[in-house]
Scaffold this motif. Structure first.
Motif, mmCIF file in Angstrom:
data_model
loop_
_atom_site.group_PDB
_atom_site.id
_atom_site.type_symbol
_atom_site.label_atom_id
_atom_site.label_comp_id
_atom_site.label_asym_id
_atom_site.label_seq_id
_atom_site.Cartn_x
_atom_site.Cartn_y
_atom_site.Cartn_z
ATOM 1 N N UNK A 106 -8.722 6.356 -8.261
ATOM 2 C CA UNK A 106 -9.777 5.174 -8.018
ATOM 3 C C UNK A 106 -9.013 3.983 -7.879
ATOM 4 N N UNK A 107 -8.145 3.765 -9.054
ATOM 5 C CA UNK A 107 -7.509 2.439 -8.955
ATOM 6 C C UNK A 107 -6.616 2.316 -7.848
ATOM 7 N N UNK A 108 -5.864 3.413 -7.514
ATOM 8 C CA UNK A 108 -4.837 3.455 -6.400
ATOM 9 C C UNK A 108 -5.581 3.088 -5.252
ATOM 10 N N UNK A 109 -6.981 3.876 -4.901
ATOM 11 C CA UNK A 109 -7.558 3.681 -3.726
ATOM 12 C C UNK A 109 -8.044 2.175 -3.744
ATOM 13 N N UNK A 110 -8.312 1.547 -4.702
ATOM 14 C CA UNK A 110 -8.803 0.204 -4.669
ATOM 15 C C UNK A 110 -7.845 -0.806 -4.210
ATOM 16 N N UNK A 111 -6.504 -0.470 -4.889
ATOM 17 C CA UNK A 111 -5.447 -1.467 -4.534
ATOM 18 C C UNK A 111 -5.127 -1.325 -2.953
ATOM 19 N N UNK A 112 -5.175 0.024 -2.566
ATOM 20 C CA UNK A 112 -5.020 0.236 -1.221
ATOM 21 C C UNK A 112 -5.867 -0.471 -0.319
ATOM 22 N N UNK A 169 0.779 -1.293 0.077
ATOM 23 C CA UNK A 169 -0.066 -0.051 -0.066
ATOM 24 C C UNK A 169 0.775 1.377 -0.178
ATOM 25 N N UNK A 170 1.930 1.384 0.718
ATOM 26 C CA UNK A 170 2.955 2.327 0.792
ATOM 27 C C UNK A 170 3.458 2.665 -0.471
ATOM 28 N N UNK A 171 3.830 1.602 -1.421
ATOM 29 C CA UNK A 171 4.457 1.670 -2.482
ATOM 30 C C UNK A 171 3.609 2.249 -3.643
ATOM 31 N N UNK A 172 2.295 2.038 -3.555
ATOM 32 C CA UNK A 172 1.336 2.241 -4.503
ATOM 33 C C UNK A 172 1.102 3.850 -4.238
ATOM 34 N N UNK A 173 0.796 4.368 -2.997
ATOM 35 C CA UNK A 173 0.558 5.573 -2.511
ATOM 36 C C UNK A 173 1.957 6.760 -2.727
ATOM 37 N N UNK A 174 2.996 6.211 -2.753
ATOM 38 C CA UNK A 174 4.166 7.031 -2.981
ATOM 39 C C UNK A 174 4.307 7.216 -4.510
ATOM 40 N N UNK A 175 4.181 6.138 -5.209
ATOM 41 C CA UNK A 175 4.167 6.233 -6.714
ATOM 42 C C UNK A 175 3.133 7.100 -7.108
ATOM 43 N N UNK A 176 2.234 7.001 -6.440
ATOM 44 C CA UNK A 176 0.851 8.123 -7.122
ATOM 45 C C UNK A 176 1.238 9.285 -6.780
#
Length: 454
Positions: A270-276, A253-260
């Motif tokens: 929305x896709x980032x939130x879904x993955x988190x 979750x941290x990696x996806x948020x940092x990348x976004x």
């Protein structure tokens, strides 16, 4: 007495044994001194009687001197004529008054009395009086001997006191020495236990060579340490695995948020939130399972509610739509005692595991076998190799096929199911099966439910 119980055993037992020995010595000493005193008193009376009879014989033979001789050490004797005058006496009583006034009864020739003191004498004395019939009337012979001390003699008293004191001290000393030798292995065990820490859990207490209770204590302590060491190892492994499994969703979750956040304008939020949310769902599942295990580990008992296994299976199967066909074979009236929610969790975990690995079919059966209730959940999947059947019950352990079929799984479902079974006094094992895996739960049946009482 309460204060005595607080003393160390190496002090308390010598005091107790010393007190018992002192009491025994006192009783024996009293009996001994009393017996000796009685024998001495009897001997003195016999001696006094012998002296008096000697003077009686002198009167009857008509050869009574004015001064009586000392016979058998009797220093005080008198002869009185029928008028009560002293006509003969031992040297110390010559010219003195009669030492006594009592007379033997008409039926007796002699009588004893203790006078304190006789007239003309000092101290308490045994006085014997003989009546001698003569033509001119009844003559009286008095003989007196000092009463000996209650302890017989000073030498005897000193010997008894010295022997009693020596025996008491020797008993206390030998008791203390025996206790020291007996407790030496206990002290070694205590010292070793005091030094064992969580980082040195492999250490063990010394086992004495003797075949006694202390050896069994040491062996029991080592067996307990073995179990604690194994528990610590499981805890370390559990902590390590839990840390890894908790870190994975957090890191994702941290990696996806940092990348976004690095490219916020081009990010598909929305896709980032879904993955988190997916990562958070996995994290929540792991935390929930950990809490369930913690509650099972801390629970004192599993509850005392009557649970009908057939009804429980029917309720759980109807609660959710299953992806595979489920066949059931349920005997009615198979009742156990426990926590209904925990048993439902156990069944759900088994059903979820079976559906995850089944090809097309899952079968569930409930039966009563004597004193046991047996619940079986089987699938027609690939099965579990015999060498891995205990491995799957370890926390966070997931076989390759399980990871492939359900990557989001926590690896805690089956361990939770087994802990629930153990908390209810039962077992959960994997039995042989022609196809797939066959989980068998055995629980004690509730007394008097569906079977005759013994």
């Amino acid at each position: 007495m309460p204060r005595l119980r607080t003393l160390p055993i190496r002090v308390r037992l010598p005091l107790v044994t010393g007190a018992v020995a002192a009491l025994a010595c006192t009783i024996i000493s009293v009996l001994l001194v009393g017996g000796v005193h009685s024998r001495v008193a009897e001997y003195d009376r016999e001696r006094t009687t012998t002296a008096a009879l000697t003077f009686v014989q002198m009167i009857k033979q008509g050869r009574l001197p004015g001064q009586l001789p000392v016979v058998d050490g009797v220093q005080a004797a008198q002869v009185l004529d029928p008028r009560g005058r002293v006509v003969a006496a031992t040297p110390d009583l010559v010219g003195g008054p009669p030492m006594a006034s009592f007379q033997p009864s008409e039926e007796a020739v002699s009588t004893f009395q203790v006078l304190c003191p006789p007239r003309g004498l000092h101290g308490c004395m045994d006085v014997i009086a003989f009546s001698v019939s003569q033509p001119d009337g009844d003559w009286t012979v008095y003989a007196a001997d000092p009463i000996g001390p209650w302890y017989g003699s000073g030498a005897l008293l000193m010997f008894v006191l010295a022997a009693s004191l020596s025996l008491t001290l020797l008993t206390a000393f030998l008791t203390r020495r025996t206790i020291d030798r007996t407790l030496a292995p206990v002290n070694a065990i205590r010292s070793e236990l005091a030094e064992i820490t969580a980082t040195e859990s492999e250490r063990r207490v010394p086992v004495p060579p003797t075949r006694d209770e202390i050896r069994r204590l040491a062996e029991t302590a080592n067996a307990t340490l073995d179990r604690l060491d194994a528990a610590l190892e499981r805890q370390r492994r559990f902590t390590s695995d839990a840390s890894h499994d908790l870190r994975s969703p957090i890191t994702g979750a941290r990696a996806q948020l940092e990348e976004a956040l690095m490219h916020p304008d081009g990010a598909d939020w929305p896709r980032v939130a879904q993955n988190v949310l997916v990562s958070l769902d996995r994290l929540q599942a792991i935390v929930a399972d950990l809490l369930a295990l913690a509650r099972l580990d801390a629970a004192a008992n599993a509850g005392d509610e009557e649970v009908d296994l057939a009804r429980l299976v029917s309720t759980e199967l109807a609660r959710a739509v299953r992806d595979t066909h489920t066949s059931v074979d349920l005997d009615q009236g198979v009742v156990v005692r426990g926590d209904r929610l925990q048993l439902a969790r156990l069944l759900t975990n088994l059903l979820t595991n079976a559906e995850r690995h089944a090809v097309s079919r899952v079968s569930v059966s409930v039966a009563g076998e004597g004193d046991e209730a047996v619940l079986t959940v089987a699938d027609d999947g690939a099965g579990i190799p015999p060498e891995d059947r205990e491995l799957v019950f370890q926390r966070f352990v997931r076989l390759r096929e399980s990871r492939d079929r359900d990557p989001a799984g926590t690896g805690l479902g089956l361990p939770i199911a087994r802990e629930i079974a153990r908390s209810h006094g039962g077992t959960l094992t994997i039995a042989d099966s022609e196809t797939g895996a066959r989980f068998v739960l055995r629980l004690p049946r509730a007394p008097g439910k569906g079977r005759p009482k013994r």
